[in-house]
Design a protein around this motif. Structure first.
Motif, PDB file in Angstrom:
ATOM      1  N   ASP A 112      25.300  22.760  65.517  1.00  0.00           N
ATOM      2  CA  ASP A 112      26.742  22.982  65.639  1.00  0.00           C
ATOM      3  C   ASP A 112      27.515  22.077  64.689  1.00  0.00           C
ATOM      4  O   ASP A 112      28.489  22.503  64.062  1.00  0.00           O
ATOM      5  CB  ASP A 112      27.206  22.800  67.087  1.00  0.00           C
ATOM      6  N   GLU A 113      27.056  20.824  64.554  1.00  0.00           N
ATOM      7  CA  GLU A 113      27.713  19.900  63.618  1.00  0.00           C
ATOM      8  C   GLU A 113      27.536  20.363  62.181  1.00  0.00           C
ATOM      9  O   GLU A 113      28.477  20.319  61.374  1.00  0.00           O
ATOM     10  CB  GLU A 113      27.136  18.489  63.790  1.00  0.00           C
ATOM     11  N   PHE A 114      26.334  20.831  61.844  1.00  0.00           N
ATOM     12  CA  PHE A 114      26.085  21.294  60.478  1.00  0.00           C
ATOM     13  C   PHE A 114      26.961  22.499  60.149  1.00  0.00           C
ATOM     14  O   PHE A 114      27.567  22.568  59.071  1.00  0.00           O
ATOM     15  CB  PHE A 114      24.609  21.648  60.303  1.00  0.00           C
ATOM     16  N   ILE A 115      27.030  23.450  61.068  1.00  0.00           N
ATOM     17  CA  ILE A 115      27.815  24.662  60.843  1.00  0.00           C
ATOM     18  C   ILE A 115      29.293  24.326  60.649  1.00  0.00           C
ATOM     19  O   ILE A 115      29.961  24.855  59.753  1.00  0.00           O
ATOM     20  CB  ILE A 115      27.627  25.646  62.013  1.00  0.00           C
ATOM     21  N   ASN A 116      29.811  23.413  61.462  1.00  0.00           N
ATOM     22  CA  ASN A 116      31.241  23.098  61.433  1.00  0.00           C
ATOM     23  C   ASN A 116      31.638  22.153  60.307  1.00  0.00           C
ATOM     24  O   ASN A 116      32.757  22.246  59.780  1.00  0.00           O
ATOM     25  CB  ASN A 116      31.667  22.497  62.778  1.00  0.00           C
ATOM     26  N   GLU A 117      30.723  21.245  59.912  1.00  0.00           N
ATOM     27  CA  GLU A 117      31.119  20.182  58.992  1.00  0.00           C
ATOM     28  C   GLU A 117      30.402  20.211  57.639  1.00  0.00           C
ATOM     29  O   GLU A 117      30.916  19.670  56.655  1.00  0.00           O
ATOM     30  CB  GLU A 117      30.883  18.815  59.643  1.00  0.00           C
ATOM     31  N   HIS A 118      29.219  20.808  57.551  1.00  0.00           N
ATOM     32  CA  HIS A 118      28.428  20.706  56.326  1.00  0.00           C
ATOM     33  C   HIS A 118      28.190  22.043  55.623  1.00  0.00           C
ATOM     34  O   HIS A 118      27.937  22.061  54.412  1.00  0.00           O
ATOM     35  CB  HIS A 118      27.072  20.061  56.627  1.00  0.00           C
ATOM     36  N   LEU A 119      28.261  23.135  56.342  1.00  0.00           N
ATOM     37  CA  LEU A 119      27.935  24.438  55.754  1.00  0.00           C
ATOM     38  C   LEU A 119      28.851  24.764  54.580  1.00  0.00           C
ATOM     39  O   LEU A 119      28.419  25.308  53.560  1.00  0.00           O
ATOM     40  CB  LEU A 119      28.020  25.527  56.829  1.00  0.00           C
ATOM     41  N   LYS A 120      30.108  24.400  54.704  1.00  0.00           N
ATOM     42  CA  LYS A 120      31.090  24.715  53.660  1.00  0.00           C
ATOM     43  C   LYS A 120      30.824  23.976  52.354  1.00  0.00           C
ATOM     44  O   LYS A 120      31.308  24.381  51.278  1.00  0.00           O
ATOM     45  CB  LYS A 120      32.496  24.378  54.150  1.00  0.00           C
ATOM     46  N   ASP A 121      30.047  22.896  52.420  1.00  0.00           N
ATOM     47  CA  ASP A 121      29.775  22.099  51.226  1.00  0.00           C
ATOM     48  C   ASP A 121      28.482  22.520  50.507  1.00  0.00           C
ATOM     49  O   ASP A 121      28.157  21.963  49.455  1.00  0.00           O
ATOM     50  CB  ASP A 121      29.671  20.622  51.600  1.00  0.00           C
ATOM     51  N   CYS A 122      27.761  23.467  51.061  1.00  0.00           N
ATOM     52  CA  CYS A 122      26.499  23.908  50.461  1.00  0.00           C
ATOM     53  C   CYS A 122      26.775  24.809  49.248  1.00  0.00           C
ATOM     54  O   CYS A 122      27.705  25.622  49.267  1.00  0.00           O
ATOM     55  CB  CYS A 122      25.651  24.666  51.470  1.00  0.00           C
ATOM     56  N   ASP A 123      25.938  24.668  48.214  1.00  0.00           N
ATOM     57  CA  ASP A 123      26.084  25.547  47.052  1.00  0.00           C
ATOM     58  C   ASP A 123      25.421  26.895  47.336  1.00  0.00           C
ATOM     59  O   ASP A 123      24.854  27.116  48.410  1.00  0.00           O
ATOM     60  CB  ASP A 123      25.500  24.900  45.800  1.00  0.00           C
ATOM     61  N   ASP A 124      25.492  27.810  46.351  1.00  0.00           N
ATOM     62  CA  ASP A 124      24.969  29.165  46.551  1.00  0.00           C
ATOM     63  C   ASP A 124      23.489  29.161  46.881  1.00  0.00           C
ATOM     64  O   ASP A 124      23.025  29.905  47.758  1.00  0.00           O
ATOM     65  CB  ASP A 124      25.215  30.016  45.301  1.00  0.00           C
ATOM     66  N   LEU A 125      22.722  28.319  46.180  1.00  0.00           N
ATOM     67  CA  LEU A 125      21.294  28.249  46.426  1.00  0.00           C
ATOM     68  C   LEU A 125      21.013  27.735  47.840  1.00  0.00           C
ATOM     69  O   LEU A 125      20.133  28.251  48.541  1.00  0.00           O
ATOM     70  CB  LEU A 125      20.623  27.342  45.396  1.00  0.00           C
ATOM     71  N   GLY A 126      21.777  26.730  48.255  1.00  0.00           N
ATOM     72  CA  GLY A 126      21.608  26.187  49.600  1.00  0.00           C
ATOM     73  C   GLY A 126      21.956  27.202  50.672  1.00  0.00           C
ATOM     74  O   GLY A 126      21.253  27.324  51.682  1.00  0.00           O
TER      75      GLY A 126
END
Length: 356
Positions: A169-183
């Motif tokens: 839940d933390e990753f989805i809310n706080e980190h997913l938006k910072d991932c590049d296309d490959l990620g």
């Protein structure tokens, strides 16, 4: 959504003699004389806040002075058994830096923070009430996934090592938006495979706070893995959909990511890859897995109506008569794993004949 899919509260199932004998055979038992009930006798506690000053739903507990030393001694002993050879010579290096009690969820675990006083490194482990469902889930994860799990059982107490990673839940809310296309493409791939694995092994309730996402730096890119951290809903629910993480609203952003990043051919490819990997692990872990499933097939870890519903759902999904004849959850799981293994062997044989 999930309130209609799942039971309101799952009971805890006792560890029977056959399961205890299995655990003892594989070094999963301990004689450390501290129990979950012992830790419940705390005399007070303070709320634990995160770095944003939000209530974490954990409380830091403390005990009467005459009990504190004995509790800390036994917790150090547990730590050395989980992570070393049980040698007490390292006790002087260790400090129990915190005992936290969780007020949320079914299991209400204790989280133990162990500090190395010489270098300030620390690790966590958990003390919970033993539940046969959870123990079966931990063992199946150990046998059928690329992950290895350390845990110990003492009477009605379960001790688990901490599984590191960023809560889903933390990753989805706080980190997913910072991932590049490959990620993003890689996370989509991993979610497809995670969904397939949970469905086959009948691990339910994989909402985002019940799994972690683990980023690993590899040269100039970051690779991601998804790993379950809660095994409370192993082979319990009757609704087959509960064993598919994609069904839960908490995971909707990952579901949309899959739809956006992967076409149907890629999705099917990754599902096939996960089934093939699982089949290989079934074959490689045959002896231990067979013994575990034999114990499960004699255990009662789910209501009768759940068993009837699940075997009917999976029969409709596979048209395999073995599911219709399964008498309990252990037998349903055995039929599911045999189904995957048999299909993998059939495909391998066809390819071999084609090559000849």
């Amino acid at each position: 959504m999930e309130s209609k899919l799942m039971s309101k509260k799952k009971p805890s199932f006792p560890v029977n003699e056959k399961l205890l004998a299995y655990l003892d055979n594989y070094g999963r038992t301990t004689k450390v004389s501290i129990s979950y009930e012992d830790l419940l006798r705390f005399s007070g506690g303070i709320t634990v806040y995160d770095k944003e000053d939000n209530d974490t739903l954990w409380i830091r507990v403390y005990y009467p002075e005459f009990e504190q030393n004995e509790i800390e001694y036994n917790l150090k002993s547990i730590y050395t058994q989980l992570h070393s050879d049980g040698n007490e010579n390292i006790f002087d290096y260790l400090k129990i830096a915190g005992i936290d009690y969780c007020t949320f969820g079914n299991s209400k675990p204790f989280r133990i923070k162990v500090l190395n006083v010489y270098n300030n490194n620390y690790v966590y482990f958990y003390v919970k009430q033993a539940d046969a469902s959870r123990i079966y889930g931990l063992e199946l994860e150990h046998i059928l996934s690329p992950n290895r799990i350390n845990f110990l059982v003492y009477k009605n107490t379960l001790i688990e090592e901490h599984i590191a990673g960023i809560p889903g839940d933390e990753f989805i809310n706080e980190h997913l938006k910072d991932c590049d296309d490959l990620g993003l493409a890689q996370i989509a791939k991993e979610f497809v495979k995670f969904n397939e694995s949970c469905m086959i092994t009948l691990l339910g309730d994989m909402r985002s706070y019940n799994f972690v996402i683990i980023p690993t730096h590899d040269f100039d890119l970051v690779r991601y893995k998804i790993r379950a951290i809660d095994f409370d809903q192993q082979c319990y629910e009757g609704n087959f959909k509960v064993y598919q993480p994609a069904i839960f609203k908490e995971n909707i952003k990952l579901v949309r990511l899959v739809a956006k990043r992967l076409d149907n051919r890629s999705i099917e490819q990754y599902r096939n890859e996960e089934r093939a990997l699982l089949a290989k692990r079934i074959i490689n872990g045959k002896k231990r897995l067979t013994r575990l499933l034999r114990v499960m097939a004699t255990d009662n870890i789910s209501p009768r109506d759940h068993v009837k519903q699940l075997r009917a759902d999976i029969y409709d999904f596979t048209n395999d008569m073995k599911f219709r004849r399964a008498a309990n959850m252990g037998a349903i799981l055995r039929a599911a794993l045999e189904f995957v293994k048999r299909n993998y062997e059939d495909i391998s044989l066809k390819r071999l004949i084609k090559d000849i």
